[in-house]
Structure formats: C-alpha cells, structure tokens
Design a protein around this motif. Structure first.
Motif, mmCIF file in Angstrom:
data_model
loop_
_atom_site.group_PDB
_atom_site.id
_atom_site.type_symbol
_atom_site.label_atom_id
_atom_site.label_comp_id
_atom_site.label_asym_id
_atom_site.label_seq_id
_atom_site.Cartn_x
_atom_site.Cartn_y
_atom_site.Cartn_z
ATOM 1 N N LYS A 215 32.182 -1.070 40.814
ATOM 2 C CA LYS A 215 32.011 -2.367 40.148
ATOM 3 C C LYS A 215 30.797 -2.291 39.229
ATOM 4 N N PHE A 216 31.073 -2.276 37.943
ATOM 5 C CA PHE A 216 29.991 -2.088 36.983
ATOM 6 C C PHE A 216 29.803 -3.319 36.096
ATOM 7 N N ALA A 217 28.552 -3.715 35.906
ATOM 8 C CA ALA A 217 28.256 -4.788 34.959
ATOM 9 C C ALA A 217 28.537 -4.268 33.552
ATOM 10 N N LYS A 218 29.242 -5.074 32.757
ATOM 11 C CA LYS A 218 29.529 -4.671 31.372
ATOM 12 C C LYS A 218 28.575 -5.356 30.394
ATOM 13 N N LYS A 219 27.984 -6.437 30.860
ATOM 14 C CA LYS A 219 27.028 -7.176 30.026
ATOM 15 C C LYS A 219 25.805 -7.499 30.874
ATOM 16 N N PHE A 220 24.681 -7.723 30.207
ATOM 17 C CA PHE A 220 23.485 -8.127 30.938
ATOM 18 C C PHE A 220 23.735 -9.478 31.599
ATOM 19 N N GLY A 221 23.250 -9.627 32.804
ATOM 20 C CA GLY A 221 23.412 -10.883 33.524
ATOM 21 C C GLY A 221 24.572 -10.862 34.493
ATOM 22 N N GLU A 222 25.450 -9.833 34.387
ATOM 23 C CA GLU A 222 26.584 -9.756 35.309
ATOM 24 C C GLU A 222 26.173 -9.089 36.613
ATOM 25 N N ASP A 223 26.940 -9.394 37.660
ATOM 26 C CA ASP A 223 26.759 -8.687 38.923
ATOM 27 C C ASP A 223 27.265 -7.256 38.758
ATOM 28 N N GLY A 224 26.980 -6.443 39.735
ATOM 29 C CA GLY A 224 27.487 -5.078 39.721
ATOM 30 C C GLY A 224 26.423 -4.082 39.322
ATOM 31 N N GLY B 88 15.844 -25.178 18.520
ATOM 32 C CA GLY B 88 14.946 -25.731 19.519
ATOM 33 C C GLY B 88 14.876 -24.928 20.785
ATOM 34 N N ARG B 89 15.581 -23.816 20.844
ATOM 35 C CA ARG B 89 15.627 -23.076 22.097
ATOM 36 C C ARG B 89 15.796 -21.592 21.760
ATOM 37 N N GLN B 90 14.817 -20.809 22.111
ATOM 38 C CA GLN B 90 14.923 -19.384 21.830
ATOM 39 C C GLN B 90 15.146 -18.645 23.132
ATOM 40 N N VAL B 91 16.186 -17.897 23.191
ATOM 41 C CA VAL B 91 16.512 -17.186 24.418
ATOM 42 C C VAL B 91 16.336 -15.696 24.167
ATOM 43 N N PHE B 92 15.286 -15.171 24.742
ATOM 44 C CA PHE B 92 14.986 -13.772 24.482
ATOM 45 C C PHE B 92 15.690 -12.863 25.490
ATOM 46 N N THR B 93 16.992 -12.928 25.512
ATOM 47 C CA THR B 93 17.704 -12.108 26.482
ATOM 48 C C THR B 93 18.566 -11.060 25.814
ATOM 49 N N LEU B 94 18.611 -11.070 24.489
ATOM 50 C CA LEU B 94 19.624 -10.276 23.797
ATOM 51 C C LEU B 94 19.511 -8.792 24.098
ATOM 52 N N ARG B 95 18.317 -8.335 24.288
ATOM 53 C CA ARG B 95 18.153 -6.901 24.539
ATOM 54 C C ARG B 95 17.880 -6.636 26.011
ATOM 55 N N GLY B 96 18.144 -7.616 26.842
ATOM 56 C CA GLY B 96 18.017 -7.379 28.278
ATOM 57 C C GLY B 96 16.628 -7.576 28.796
ATOM 58 N N ARG B 97 15.667 -7.091 28.113
ATOM 59 C CA ARG B 97 14.295 -7.256 28.584
ATOM 60 C C ARG B 97 13.353 -7.278 27.393
ATOM 61 N N SER B 98 13.392 -8.354 26.658
ATOM 62 C CA SER B 98 12.590 -8.391 25.448
ATOM 63 C C SER B 98 11.102 -8.363 25.783
ATOM 64 N N ALA B 99 10.718 -9.049 26.821
ATOM 65 C CA ALA B 99 9.297 -9.059 27.182
ATOM 66 C C ALA B 99 9.237 -8.926 28.682
ATOM 67 N N THR B 100 9.034 -7.746 29.128
ATOM 68 C CA THR B 100 9.160 -7.536 30.557
ATOM 69 C C THR B 100 7.818 -7.316 31.216
#
Lengths: 294, 115
Positions: A215-224, B88-100
């Motif tokens: 079970k692999f996550a395909k996108k960030f934020g998914e389980d797996g 009005g809302r910036q979500v810095f999640t696009l690269r998974g860990r923009s500021a970790t």
C-alpha cells in the motif's frame, strides 16, 4: 572540577545547522553538557566554537591555538562541514597569519594531527554532503578523505545527519568518556556508532506494514508507505523512528514527509522525491516490488 | 590611521571578517568579507527542481525556514502556480515539506493571512 576534556569545534564548509541541532539537546541540556560534570568528575570544556563563544577575532583564535598547544594529544576535535582542499582551499578561510588568510584545510591539518580523536559532525563532515554535491564547485572532501590526503591517523568517528540528532553527538561523547574510544566493531563501515546508526529507518518505520502489503501513498498526505514518493528509509541507517526529534515530539515520516536519507553518503546524489531504484534494496524490498507489479 | 580587523566574527552563522580603518577613535572605513563560499546555486543546476527547497534550507542552519520558504515560493511561480494559491490563504504543502523543522512538525504549515 575533576578531569577536563578540552573540545575544539572547527566550522569548515558548513551551515551551522549541526550546532543549532546540538543546542537543542534536552537530556542533558546544553547547559548541563557544557557547564556541569557530564560524568562524576569529568567535565567537557568547549574551548572554541565560533557560533556560541563570547570572544571574537584574535581572542577567539588565541583560545583555539593556545588549547591545541597546551593539550597536545588530549583534546577532541569536532568538525562540522566539509573541507575544501587543494585549489579550492581558499573558499574557506579563518583568521590571518602574517597578513595572509589561513585556509580551513591548513587549520584542520594542524589541529587534526595532535587531537585525541576527531568527531565529524554532520553529513558534510562525514561524507561531503551539501557543498560536495555535484559538481562540487569548491573541491570539498569529507574529514575521512582529508585525513587520508595528509596521512593523518587520528581516530575518527562520523556522526552523520543533516543535521545529526543531538543525542547522537552527546551519546557518542558520553560513550567516549565512559568507555574510551569506541572499538572498530562498535562502528559501521562508514565509521558511525552502531548504537545510533545500526538499523535501517525502514526496519522500525511505523508505515512498514503498508510497505509489506504494497500500500503506497501516491500523493503527499495519503496513508501508506512513502516509498513511491521518494522515501529513502529503505537505504538509510538511523534511529529516528524510535528516537524522534525535538525531545521526542515527532519525526519526518510521522509528519507525512518522506525520509531524505540525510545520514547517508548518497544524500546529495539521489533526487529527494523520486523512488529509489538504482540501489540494492534489502531483502524486504522484494515484497513491496512484487506487490507493486501485480 | 589604525587598522582593526576582527576575524572571525563570532556568535553568527558562517565565516565573517570585518576590517576597519580608525582615525582619532572614529571608524573612517569598514569592509566585510564572507570567508566561506560553497556555490549552492551551482550545485542546484541540473537537479530535480523540487530538491531546491530542501537544499536551499542548508544555506543557513540558523534560519533554514526562510530559505526553504523562498525556494518553495519560487517553485510555485516556476510551475505556474504562483497565482493559483487560494486568496487569503497560503498553503505551503505543494512540495511536501516547504519549511520543515527537525521533527518535520511544520511540514504542513497553513498560514492564514488577513484578506
């Protein structure tokens, strides 16, 4: 005060992140580590560390050189950052002698040959890390290579990580104080203490069950399992899944982000968000791959 | 004319030298020199662009978040997403860990901005 162990901290091609991480140590606190006795009757005396010492300029360098001369063969040298050598040596200099800048390579050689032991703190010092990333524009080498280059045989311990967990540094120092320098079988092939770097992230990963089930996550934020998103857990040796960071608050995979493999020599040579394919996965990897093919 | 040189300047990130020229107790001229060059921009060339926000954080270990954030915002622009982030809302999640942070706890940071 009992016995004093002088410690000199030499910053080469580094970002100071390793020092900042060390300052976050909680058990013991940095105050306990630097001011109190670490073991009954044993005190670590940090004589030179440019980021936290009060003195500057000649006063600071005076402390460095005076300690090295007075405690010849007795001081521990911690190096953070890779060392630019040869034609690149001028890319990192500190202080002057006779009106000429002294390269970090020269400082390192002077200090390394008379040290009791050397701790290469962080992946830059241990393996070259960030500044040695292709095309290595400044000719950076890890401490191990710099020692070989200059024929210096001082014992070396690598404490890799970008940055290393404070416990890895403090624990290694405490082990030296308790038991003396670690024997060869207490270190792995990359000269890292097995106590902290003995197991793969993958072996203790809370998402390991997902990997085994395919079970692999395909996108960030998914389980797996995050393997397909580039997780380097299957090739990375460190105890992050058990130890956690920020005094046990969380760790990278716990926050849903793949492991970057920051304790490994491959840290800068593999893309962070691409699946690991060109390395030998441990036997367990076969389970995931067969599931994936289905 | 006296010359005073401070090298290294301590209690900062990095390798810094300050040279001053002093006349009658007053600084007449001063010069600063960064005593370390790593060439992060050169190292980034040819890599997967998503790696930039990880490597840019390593420019400075004292303030990694600001460098990582700047790289993430540049990537948003480069990927054509700069103007698609909800108003009005910036979500810095696009690269998974923009500021970790070291524990990854701020890998998914949501910043509310007053409209």
């Amino acid at each position: 005060m009992g016995k004093e162990i002088p410690l000199l901290w030499l910053p080469a091609a580094a970002c100071t992140g390793c020092s900042v991480s060390l300052l976050n140590t909680t058990n013991p606190s940095i105050k306990n580590l630097l001011v109190d006795e670490v073991l009954p009757g044993v005190h670590v005396s940090l004589r030179f560390h440019p980021t936290i010492m009060a003195g500057a300029g000649d006063v600071a360098l005076g402390a460095l050189e005076e300690t090295a001369a007075r405690y010849k063969g007795e001081y521990v040298l911690a190096v953070d950052g890779a060392i630019p050598v040869g034609t690149g040596a001028g890319y990192c200099v500190m202080g002057e002698r006779d009106g000429k800048p002294v390269t970090m390579e020269d400082r390192f050689v002077e200090l390394a040959k008379d040290a009791l032991a050397i701790l290469a703190v962080g992946t830059c010092a241990a393996f070259g890390g960030i500044p040695a990333g292709a095309p290595n524009p400044t000719g950076c080498v890890p401490v191990r290579e710099a020692l070989e280059l200059h024929g210096i045989a001082t014992p070396l311990i690598n404490i890799s990580g970008c940055p290393p967990h404070p416990d890895w540094f403090v624990g290694t120092v405490a082990d030296i104080l308790l038991n003396g320098l670690p024997s060869a079988d207490a270190l792995d092939d990359d000269l890292r203490p097995k106590a902290f770097y003995g197991k793969l992230i993958h072996e203790n990963c809370p998402r390991r069950a997902s990997f085994d089930e395919g079970k692999f996550a395909k996108k960030f934020g998914e389980d797996g399992c995050l393997y397909e998103l580039g997780c380097k857990g299957p090739i990375t040796y460190a105890d992050c899944p058990l130890r956690h960071w920020n005094s046990g608050t969380n760790w990278v995979i716990g926050a849903g982000s793949p492991c970057l493999g920051c304790t490994q020599p491959e840290f800068m040579s593999l893309p962070y968000y691409e699946k690991v394919t060109d390395v030998q996965l441990p036997a367990v990897g076969a389970v995931g791959q067969s599931k994936e093919a289905e | 004319m006296a010359k005073v040189s401070i090298d290294p300047v301590t209690r900062i990130e990095g390798h810094l030298k300050i040279e001053t020229e002093i006349e009658d107790g007053v600084v007449k001229d001063a010069r600063s020199t960064g005593n370390l060059f790593r060439g992060i921009e050169i190292i980034l060339r040819g890599r997967d662009p998503r790696d930039a926000q990880v490597i840019a954080q390593r420019i400075c270990g004292v303030c990694p978040q600001s460098h990582g954030m700047a790289a993430a915002l540049c990537l948003d622009s480069a990927f054509g997403l700069g103007d698609k982030i909800p108003a009005g809302r910036q979500v810095f999640t696009l690269r998974g860990r923009s500021a970790t942070g070291p524990d990854g706890s701020d890998a998914f940071v949501v910043v509310d901005v007053e409209p």
